[in-house]
Design a protein around this motif. Structure first.
Motif: not given
Length: 1042
Positions: A502-524
């Motif tokens: 589960s730890e790796e999954i959460e780490a991956y989820k955090n990374e995915i959220t960071h990546l999504r935030s970066d995508l939203e910033k890039s879209i803006l």
């Protein structure tokens, strides 16, 4: 003995220049006299060369003409011929001023040619042609002063003279043709005078004539060259039909010129003196311009002569001394006395020798004094001409000064207008300067704005490039994050599937959220970039529209600026021109004010006086106006009375006009009654004399009256009488002048009649103008009286002279009377004589009758021949126009009458007791001579085809045959008489024979002395006859008296 000299008082002091001038004139006089001499040889070149050098030293031909006109040109033909030759060379090779100095002598050259043309043979015709050539040359150079004397021109000089004008080419070509015609005529006459023998060119007389053709040949070559060039230029600009006459004239001159060159080249005399060209066989074809390329100008060259061994100036100086010549006999005597003793010289011989020497010195001094007087007269003439020139120049300068004053006045009038124009132009220039400054400011402002916009555009372009780079970077980062996200998603899915931790999954989820935030910033950021792109595009569109608007404004402003600059430059040029004009006007005004300050002050004073007078005149005008208003009422009252007086005056004028008409009718009736009375009671001469008296009386009455008013009737009558009688007198004068044989008297009569009619016209014109001019009336009266006197003299002369027809009629009647007298003698001889005397008389009288019959026929044929010349009026005009011929006819008819009377008287003596038959032979010869003179005079004006001319010649032959028969009859009759009177010596004794022998010797001596006396008398009579005939031909004899 010392030579005579003038007193010191009479001798003028001379400086070095006068001595040099005198020496120069002496050398030139000697050179010209040796060049123009009486020896029939060619002119020597050294003398001509000295004369030409003298013209360059003097820079004129004054000395040459001063010496040349003193030569015996009208007395010696050789001198006249050499004068023409030297003058031609001087005009060709002398100083250019010689052409201008020779223009005043054209009339003298023409008169010289007219004088020598009367010498039909030898040099007479040649001198006339040479004078015509010189006159043509001088007139050509007067019309074309840019042509040199030697006629040598280049093509460029010829074009410059003609100014490339077709009309000038045409005119110069015609004048050169005339010049060439005179040259060719002269050379043809010279060669004709030499004849066909070429050996004449080596004789002195032949060379004297041929030497004059050398300058003619030089002129002809240059004239030919100019004509060819001018004709090619004319054909290049004019149609060929217009120049057909030029081509034909050139072709004729070409033939004559080529024959002239060929004939002259064949002469031995010209071979060492000049080289003549050979012209082509055919003339140039002017219709083809290509022929001008092959044209070669002919050149007449003269080889250089070897230098003379004797100096020219030294050869011209005459070093002879009259004193040394006079003393040489004494010296020779002294030398001879040393050798052989001689007697003492006779003092009488010495005295005669001294007297002769003094007379020679006196003659020489008189000639020098006359020469000095002539030179003084010429100098005075030249000084008078110089004075007249200076006076004309002074008048010209005065007129120029007046013109300058008028110009200054015009400038004074125009200066305010020029000032106004200057102020207007200055105001316009100020307005244009202001406009130019405004446009310049607007242009600079727009230019700065344009530059700022260009800089902003560059900054925007930089920002757009950086934004594009950022968008590209963001897109690459976005694609990389998307791939990482996809990879992480896949990893998540795999992890979910594997679910290891589960730890790796959460780490991956955090990374995915960071990546999504970066995508939203890039879209803006992409949305921001798109908005920035849209704003950039709008900015670029606005920038483009602004730049186009600014460019349009710049073009408009640049065009306005150019126009403004051009206007400013024009205004500056106008201002400078106006400034220069103003400066000139100011300078002229300053000069005029400086010159005429006093006049300006006077003008101001006059202006003030005029203003004062104007004010006074205004006051007077006001007073006069009041007076006129008062007088107007008075004048209106006077007008009515004047109308009444005008009606009365019109009635009086009508009465006077009716009286004038009646007066004119009365004067016309008086003129008609006078004409009827003259026609009935007097002849034409009395009537015309009465007309002259009446005209003079009428003019005298007109001259007595000072005005026409009060003398209208008398003035009208006198003017009518004067006009009518003057017209009648002029008709009478015209008739007399037509029948008068004296041409001088006829011309004088016509001139006086013309002056009479003009003075009469002036007098009557003054009368028609309403006034009387006493001077013109008296002048008309004097002219009428002089015309009347001259007409009476001409009428008396006309009645005293007899016409040719009258003389021929008298001759016919005289011949008829002579024939009748001879027939009466024959009848009387047959009745009273017998034997040998009757036989002799019958033979002589029969021969004389035959001769008179032949003379009678000849006289009748002569009258018929004269009648064939026309009616009596035309014959009378012909007699008047040819007075010498008519006088010859009259003298021939008188000679025939005299010979007929002489034949009758000699025949009477032969038939009478004297029995002298030799007089009949002499009278017959006289008849033959007089009839021959009559035949010659009749033939002079008769047409060759006249039928009476052939009959006249046959009649003259019959007269000659009858004359021979009379002479033969007289000889036979004298032989018969001698046979009858033969001496019978058979019955004579010695003493009677010796006595008769002595009587015969005495008779023979008496007859010989009488024969010598008669021969001397005959010689004296012939001499007197020839003298009187010559005087009568010259017109210096009237009625047998000189």
């Amino acid at each position: 003995m010392a030579s005579l000299s003038l007193p010191r008082v009479l001798q003028l002091k001379k400086n070095s220049l006068d001595a040099e001038r005198e020496q120069f004139e002496k050398f030139q006089t000697l050179a010209i006299q040796k060049a123009i001499n009486t020896i029939e040889t060619p002119v020597k070149e050294k003398h001509v060369r000295s004369t030409i050098i003298g013209t360059f030293q003097e820079q004129s031909a004054f000395t040459y003409w001063m010496v040349a006109i003193r030569q015996p040109l009208q007395d010696n033909r050789i001198v006249a011929w050499k004068f023409c030759n030297v003058t031609h060379k001087l005009l060709r090779e002398g100083h250019p001023a010689c052409l201008d100095d020779s223009q005043r002598h054209i009339n003298m050259i023409e008169n010289l040619g007219k004088l020598w043309v009367h010498l039909r043979e030898g040099y007479g015709r040649l001198i006339n042609l040479y004078c015509n050539l010189l006159v043509t040359k001088l007139k050509f150079h007067a019309r074309n002063p840019r042509f040199p004397g030697n006629m040598l021109l280049t093509a460029e000089e010829l074009d410059a003279i003609a100014e490339n004008d077709v009309n000038n080419y045409f005119q110069i070509c015609v004048e050169l043709f005339d010049y060439m015609d005179d040259i060719l005529t002269l050379q043809a006459a010279v060669f004709d005078s030499l004849g066909n023998a070429r050996a004449n060119s080596m004789t002195a007389s032949g060379q004297c004539r041929l030497a004059a053709l050398i300058p003619c040949a030089q002129d002809s070559s240059h004239i030919y060259d100019c004509n060819v060039r001018l004709l090619f230029r004319l054909h290049a600009s004019l149609p060929p039909d217009v120049l057909a006459g030029h081509r034909e004239r050139f072709r004729q001159q070409f033939k004559k010129l080529s024959s002239f060159y060929k004939h002259a080249s064949s002469l031995q005399y010209y071979r060492n003196l000049l080289t003549l060209p050979v012209l082509p066989t055919n003339p140039p074809n002017f219709l083809l311009q290509s022929d001008f390329g092959t044209y070669v100008a002919p050149v007449v060259s003269i080889p250089d002569q070897p230098p003379d061994e004797i100096d020219t100036v030294g050869s011209l100086i005459d070093t002879s001394d009259t004193i040394s010549q006079a003393t040489t006999p004494d010296n020779t005597d002294t030398v001879d006395t040393r050798a052989t003793p001689s007697p003492i010289p006779d003092p009488i011989i010495e005295r005669d020798r001294l007297i002769e020497h003094l007379q020679n010195e006196l003659k020489r001094m008189r000639s020098e004094v006359s020469q000095i007087i002539q030179e003084r007269n010429t100098m005075l003439g030249s000084m008078r001409e110089h004075c007249t020139r200076m006076e004309s120049q002074l008048r010209a300068t005065k007129t120029e000064l007046e013109e300058e004053k008028q110009k200054a006045e015009i400038l004074l009038v125009e200066t305010p207008q020029i000032k106004k124009k200057l102020t207007d132009t200055e105001e316009k220039s100020k307005v244009l300067d202001e406009k130019f400054q405004k446009l310049k400011g607007a242009y600079t402002q727009l230019r700065e704005e344009h530059i700022a916009l260009i800089r902003q555009k560059a900054e925007v372009d930089k920002m757009a490039a950086s934004l594009r780079a950022a968008t590209a970077h963001h897109e690459s980062a976005k694609t990389a994050l998307q791939q990482q996200l996809n990879d992480r998603m896949k990893d998540v899915e795999l992890l979910q599937q594997s679910a290891s931790s589960s730890e790796e999954i959460e780490a991956y989820k955090n990374e995915i959220t960071h990546l999504r935030s970066d995508l939203e910033k890039s879209i803006l950021k992409e949305a921001e970039l798109e908005s920035l792109k849209a704003s950039m595009e709008t900015l670029e569109i606005e920038h483009k529209t602004a730049t186009t608007e600014q460019q349009e404004k710049l073009t408009v402003l640049s065009s306005d600026l150019k126009e403004a600059k051009e206007n400013i430059e024009k205004l500056k040029i106008d201002i400078t021109d106006k400034d220069t004009e103003l400066n000139k006007v100011k300078e002229e005004l300053i000069g005029l004010r400086a010159k005429s300050g006093d006049e300006y002050k006077k003008a101001i004073e006059e202006k003030e006086d005029a203003l004062n007078q104007l004010s006074e005149l205004k006051q007077r005008y006001a007073q006069d106006k009041e007076d006129l208003l008062q007088q107007n009422t008075v004048l209106e009252a006077d007008m009515a009375s004047l109308k009444i007086q005008l009606d009365e005056a019109n009635a009086l004028i009508k009465k006077q006009s009716s009286r004038l008409v009646a007066c004119a009718g009365e004067s016309a009736l008086e003129v008609l009654n006078g004409a009827l009375a003259a026609f009935e009671n007097s002849n034409a001469q009395d009537a015309n004399k009465l007309a002259a008296e009446l005209a003079a009386k009428a003019f005298e009455e007109l001259a007595r009256k000072s005005q026409i008013e009060g003398n209208e009737e008398l003035v009208a009558k006198s003017s009518i009488f004067a006009a009518h009688n003057a017209a009648q007198l002029s008709a009478y004068v015209a008739d007399i002048s037509n029948i008068s044989t004296d041409l001088e008297l006829s011309d004088k009569l016509n001139n006086e009649c013309r002056s009479m009619l003009t003075s009469t016209k002036q007098c009557l014109e003054t009368i028609t103008g309403g006034s009387l001019d006493r001077a013109s009336c008296m002048e008309a009266r004097v002219n009428v009286q002089s015309v009347a006197r001259t007409a009476a003299a001409a009428d008396r002369l006309a009645r005293g002279t007899r016409s040719v027809d009258d003389e021929l009629a008298d001759m016919d009647s005289a011949i008829e009377d002579a024939a009748n007298q001879i027939e009466e003698m024959l009848a009387a001889s047959r009745a009273g004589d017998s034997g040998v005397k009757l036989e002799v008389n019958e033979k002589i009288l029969d021969a004389c009758t035959t001769l008179m019959g032949a003379v009678k026929v000849l006289v009748q044929e002569s009258r018929k021949l004269q009648n064939e010349l026309g009616d009596p009026k035309t014959r009378h005009k012909m007699y008047r126009r040819n007075p010498q011929w008519s006088e010859g006819l009259i003298s021939a008819s008188k000679a025939v009458v005299f010979a007929a009377k002489l034949l009758v008287s000699s025949a009477d003596e032969a038939v009478g007791a004297a029995g002298r038959v030799e007089g009949v032979s002499a009278a017959a010869h006289e008849v033959a001579g007089s009839t021959a003179q009559l035949v010659a005079a009749s033939r002079a004006r008769a047409p060759p085809s006249a039928p009476s001319l052939a009959r006249l010649t046959a009649a003259s032959r019959a007269v000659a045959a009858a004359t021979g028969a009379v002479v033969a009859t007289v000889r036979g009759a004298s032989a018969l008489v001698r046979d009858q009177e033969a001496l019978d010596t058979s019955a004579l004794s010695l003493t009677a024979t010796r006595r008769l022998e002595m009587d015969s010797k005495v008779r023979a001596l008496e007859l010989e002395s009488a024969l010598e006396a008669e021969r001397a008398k005959l010689a004296a009579l012939r001499k007197r006859h020839y003298h009187l005939a010559q005087v009568q031909e010259n017109g210096n004899m009237t009625n047998g008296k000189e």
